[in-house]
Design a protein around this motif. Structure first.
Motif, PDB file in Angstrom:
ATOM      1  N   MET A  31      14.486 -54.047  -2.465  1.00 21.35           N
ATOM      2  CA  MET A  31      13.076 -54.301  -2.729  1.00 21.35           C
ATOM      3  C   MET A  31      12.776 -54.072  -4.205  1.00 21.35           C
ATOM      4  O   MET A  31      13.078 -53.009  -4.745  1.00 21.35           O
ATOM      5  CB  MET A  31      12.194 -53.379  -1.880  1.00 21.35           C
ATOM      6  CG  MET A  31      12.040 -53.801  -0.429  1.00 21.35           C
ATOM      7  SD  MET A  31      11.237 -55.412  -0.211  1.00 21.35           S
ATOM      8  CE  MET A  31       9.633 -55.102  -0.985  1.00 21.35           C
ATOM      9  N   SER A  78       7.255 -50.521   0.149  1.00 22.90           N
ATOM     10  CA  SER A  78       8.605 -51.088   0.059  1.00 22.90           C
ATOM     11  C   SER A  78       9.494 -50.547   1.175  1.00 22.90           C
ATOM     12  O   SER A  78      10.311 -51.279   1.739  1.00 22.90           O
ATOM     13  CB  SER A  78       9.212 -50.781  -1.308  1.00 22.90           C
ATOM     14  OG  SER A  78       8.498 -51.441  -2.332  1.00 22.90           O
ATOM     15  N   LEU A  79       9.346 -49.264   1.504  1.00 22.94           N
ATOM     16  CA  LEU A  79      10.126 -48.690   2.598  1.00 22.94           C
ATOM     17  C   LEU A  79       9.810 -49.387   3.920  1.00 22.94           C
ATOM     18  O   LEU A  79      10.698 -49.680   4.719  1.00 22.94           O
ATOM     19  CB  LEU A  79       9.844 -47.191   2.723  1.00 22.94           C
ATOM     20  CG  LEU A  79      10.498 -46.266   1.702  1.00 22.94           C
ATOM     21  CD1 LEU A  79       9.979 -44.844   1.879  1.00 22.94           C
ATOM     22  CD2 LEU A  79      12.015 -46.299   1.856  1.00 22.94           C
ATOM     23  N   ALA A 118      11.952 -41.648   1.606  1.00 21.18           N
ATOM     24  CA  ALA A 118      13.039 -42.583   1.288  1.00 21.18           C
ATOM     25  C   ALA A 118      14.395 -41.920   1.476  1.00 21.18           C
ATOM     26  O   ALA A 118      15.334 -42.527   2.012  1.00 21.18           O
ATOM     27  CB  ALA A 118      12.889 -43.091  -0.142  1.00 21.18           C
ATOM     28  N   VAL A 131      16.473 -44.998  -4.527  1.00 25.42           N
ATOM     29  CA  VAL A 131      15.426 -45.582  -5.356  1.00 25.42           C
ATOM     30  C   VAL A 131      15.861 -45.490  -6.816  1.00 25.42           C
ATOM     31  O   VAL A 131      16.164 -44.399  -7.321  1.00 25.42           O
ATOM     32  CB  VAL A 131      14.076 -44.860  -5.167  1.00 25.42           C
ATOM     33  CG1 VAL A 131      12.993 -45.528  -6.014  1.00 25.42           C
ATOM     34  CG2 VAL A 131      13.678 -44.856  -3.697  1.00 25.42           C
ATOM     35  N   LEU A 145      12.117 -49.597  -8.601  1.00 24.29           N
ATOM     36  CA  LEU A 145      10.688 -49.375  -8.857  1.00 24.29           C
ATOM     37  C   LEU A 145      10.437 -49.267 -10.349  1.00 24.29           C
ATOM     38  O   LEU A 145      11.053 -48.447 -11.033  1.00 24.29           O
ATOM     39  CB  LEU A 145      10.218 -48.117  -8.140  1.00 24.29           C
ATOM     40  CG  LEU A 145       8.726 -47.795  -8.206  1.00 24.29           C
ATOM     41  CD1 LEU A 145       8.270 -47.112  -6.916  1.00 24.29           C
ATOM     42  CD2 LEU A 145       8.394 -46.887  -9.401  1.00 24.29           C
ATOM     43  N   THR A 184       9.902 -53.331  -6.693  1.00 21.33           N
ATOM     44  CA  THR A 184       8.561 -52.759  -6.607  1.00 21.33           C
ATOM     45  C   THR A 184       8.013 -52.648  -8.022  1.00 21.33           C
ATOM     46  O   THR A 184       8.533 -51.881  -8.837  1.00 21.33           O
ATOM     47  CB  THR A 184       8.594 -51.378  -5.933  1.00 21.33           C
ATOM     48  OG1 THR A 184       9.332 -51.479  -4.718  1.00 21.33           O
ATOM     49  CG2 THR A 184       7.197 -50.887  -5.642  1.00 21.33           C
ATOM     50  N   VAL A 232      17.512 -44.418   1.775  1.00 21.27           N
ATOM     51  CA  VAL A 232      17.231 -45.474   0.804  1.00 21.27           C
ATOM     52  C   VAL A 232      17.296 -44.893  -0.603  1.00 21.27           C
ATOM     53  O   VAL A 232      16.559 -43.948  -0.923  1.00 21.27           O
ATOM     54  CB  VAL A 232      15.840 -46.108   1.042  1.00 21.27           C
ATOM     55  CG1 VAL A 232      15.554 -47.177  -0.010  1.00 21.27           C
ATOM     56  CG2 VAL A 232      15.762 -46.684   2.442  1.00 21.27           C
ATOM     57  N   ILE A 258      15.708 -49.589  -3.482  1.00 19.54           N
ATOM     58  CA  ILE A 258      14.439 -49.984  -4.081  1.00 19.54           C
ATOM     59  C   ILE A 258      14.560 -49.838  -5.587  1.00 19.54           C
ATOM     60  O   ILE A 258      15.066 -48.828  -6.085  1.00 19.54           O
ATOM     61  CB  ILE A 258      13.275 -49.118  -3.558  1.00 19.54           C
ATOM     62  CG1 ILE A 258      13.066 -49.352  -2.060  1.00 19.54           C
ATOM     63  CG2 ILE A 258      11.984 -49.413  -4.321  1.00 19.54           C
ATOM     64  CD1 ILE A 258      12.031 -48.431  -1.436  1.00 19.54           C
ATOM     65  N   LEU A 285      11.610 -52.761   4.434  1.00 19.57           N
ATOM     66  CA  LEU A 285      13.057 -52.820   4.594  1.00 19.57           C
ATOM     67  C   LEU A 285      13.439 -52.951   6.060  1.00 19.57           C
ATOM     68  O   LEU A 285      12.816 -52.328   6.925  1.00 19.57           O
ATOM     69  CB  LEU A 285      13.700 -51.556   3.999  1.00 19.57           C
ATOM     70  CG  LEU A 285      13.637 -51.447   2.476  1.00 19.57           C
ATOM     71  CD1 LEU A 285      14.076 -50.067   2.026  1.00 19.57           C
ATOM     72  CD2 LEU A 285      14.503 -52.525   1.817  1.00 19.57           C
ATOM     73  N   LEU A 296       5.906 -47.252  -3.231  1.00 19.36           N
ATOM     74  CA  LEU A 296       7.195 -46.866  -2.674  1.00 19.36           C
ATOM     75  C   LEU A 296       7.171 -46.934  -1.149  1.00 19.36           C
ATOM     76  O   LEU A 296       8.113 -47.443  -0.516  1.00 19.36           O
ATOM     77  CB  LEU A 296       7.542 -45.460  -3.160  1.00 19.36           C
ATOM     78  CG  LEU A 296       8.910 -44.890  -2.773  1.00 19.36           C
ATOM     79  CD1 LEU A 296      10.031 -45.856  -3.105  1.00 19.36           C
ATOM     80  CD2 LEU A 296       9.138 -43.560  -3.481  1.00 19.36           C
TER      81      LEU A 296
END
Length: 323
Positions: free
Chosen positions: A89, A172-173, A220, A227, A201, A91, A225, A199, A176, A169
């Motif tokens: 993602m 975006s989570l 996250a 970031v 960002l 962001t 995930v 992600i 997913l 954030l």
């Protein structure tokens, strides 16, 4: 590198024997003698003493034989392959401070161009999506292999007031795969079997609205995930933006660093459009790929063939020069 048939490497022990036979053959005395009436002419024909180059064909031949034996052992090595399971993602901060022109032509246009380059650098089939945040977060497209759809969404981004990094954030989570509202509500959700996700960002300011970014980072982490955060802007911001004070100042490096550290990602700073493009391009070339062990016998055998051809070519060249 590992080998499927490691026992075949035992054949490499023959190479020292072949080298010894080659050296022994060079030292063997002549078995016959011939008389020549003009020793001076014979010496001129002989030329200078041969250098180590005369051993090059034999060295290339032994190298080709060694590679062929290695190929026989069926070597395997980690090879980068396109990863169509990983979801990524993008962001992007679209707060009004992105209008600042300390990065030319502006932070916003530089961020758009870098995002385009990121999408274009991904391998075909990689899934990527786009979300943006200002005072609230917007999901423009969930992760998809249709990269043109994401590029169109990037072109359609617009600016708004305030900055809600945490909301961006979390949005975006939720986008997913398998990490949406249902996954977030399961406190003991196992992440081992979930597909990899990341992600990227970008922000040029400080959180002043919405959820706590560090709490979003903890979520996250729980969902497995990573970031990758990017701080955009020059050190002193853009003081020429007319009376907005610190609103046009620098980004919150400490918060972005903590988000990346908490989730196992990385933190970057971009002080120019060139740096931002380089960061996004490198991320695209790493996040969209995965290393998997693959047999490389064919590659090693091809190198052996090339080395053998080189041995023959060098030998022919030296033979023609002698004649």
């Amino acid at each position: 590198m590992s080998f499927i048939w490691p026992w075949a490497l035992a054949a490499l022990a023959l190479l020292p024997l072949l080298a010894w036979l080659y050296v022994r053959g060079l030292a063997r005395p002549a078995q016959a003698a011939a008389l020549h009436p003009d020793l001076r002419l014979l010496a001129q024909a002989r030329g200078r003493p041969r250098s180590l180059r005369r051993h090059l064909p034999a060295g290339l031949y032994l190298g080709a034989l060694a590679l062929a034996l290695v190929a026989l052992a069926r070597p395997t090595a980690p090879v980068p392959l396109p990863d169509d399971r990983t979801a990524i993602m993008l962001t992007v901060d679209v707060s009004r401070s992105m209008e600042a022109e300390d990065i030319k032509p502006s932070r916003f246009f530089a961020a758009q161009e870098a995002a385009r380059n990121f999408v274009r650098s991904l391998p075909q089939g990689a899934r990527v999506g786009l979300a943006s945040f200002a005072g609230y977060a917007v999901l423009h497209t969930p992760p998809t292999a249709r990269h043109e759809q994401v590029l169109v969404a990037i072109d359609g981004l617009g600016l708004a007031r305030r900055t809600a990094i945490g909301d961006g954030l979390l949005e975006s989570l939720r986008a997913l795969p398998e990490r949406g509202a249902q996954a977030q509500s399961a406190q003991n959700q196992a992440t081992q079997n979930l597909p990899a996700a990341a992600i990227v960002l970008l922000s040029d300011g400080r959180n002043n609205s919405g959820s706590d970014p560090l709490e979003a980072a903890a979520e996250a982490k729980r969902l497995g995930v990573k970031v990758y955060t990017v701080g955009l802007g020059t050190e002193n911001g853009d003081p020429g933006m007319g009376g907005w004070g610190g609103f046009w100042g620098g980004f919150d490096a400490e918060t972005l660093k903590q988000i990346a550290s908490t989730t196992g990602g990385r933190y970057f700073e971009a002080r120019s459009a060139g740096e931002l493009n380089s960061i996004y391009r490198d991320l695209g070339r790493s996040l969209g790929w995965t290393l998997k062990p693959r047999e490389v016998s064919g590659f090693v055998a091809a190198l052996a063939g090339l080395m053998l051809l080189g041995s023959l070519a060098v030998s022919e060249l030296f033979t023609r020069r002698i004649l």
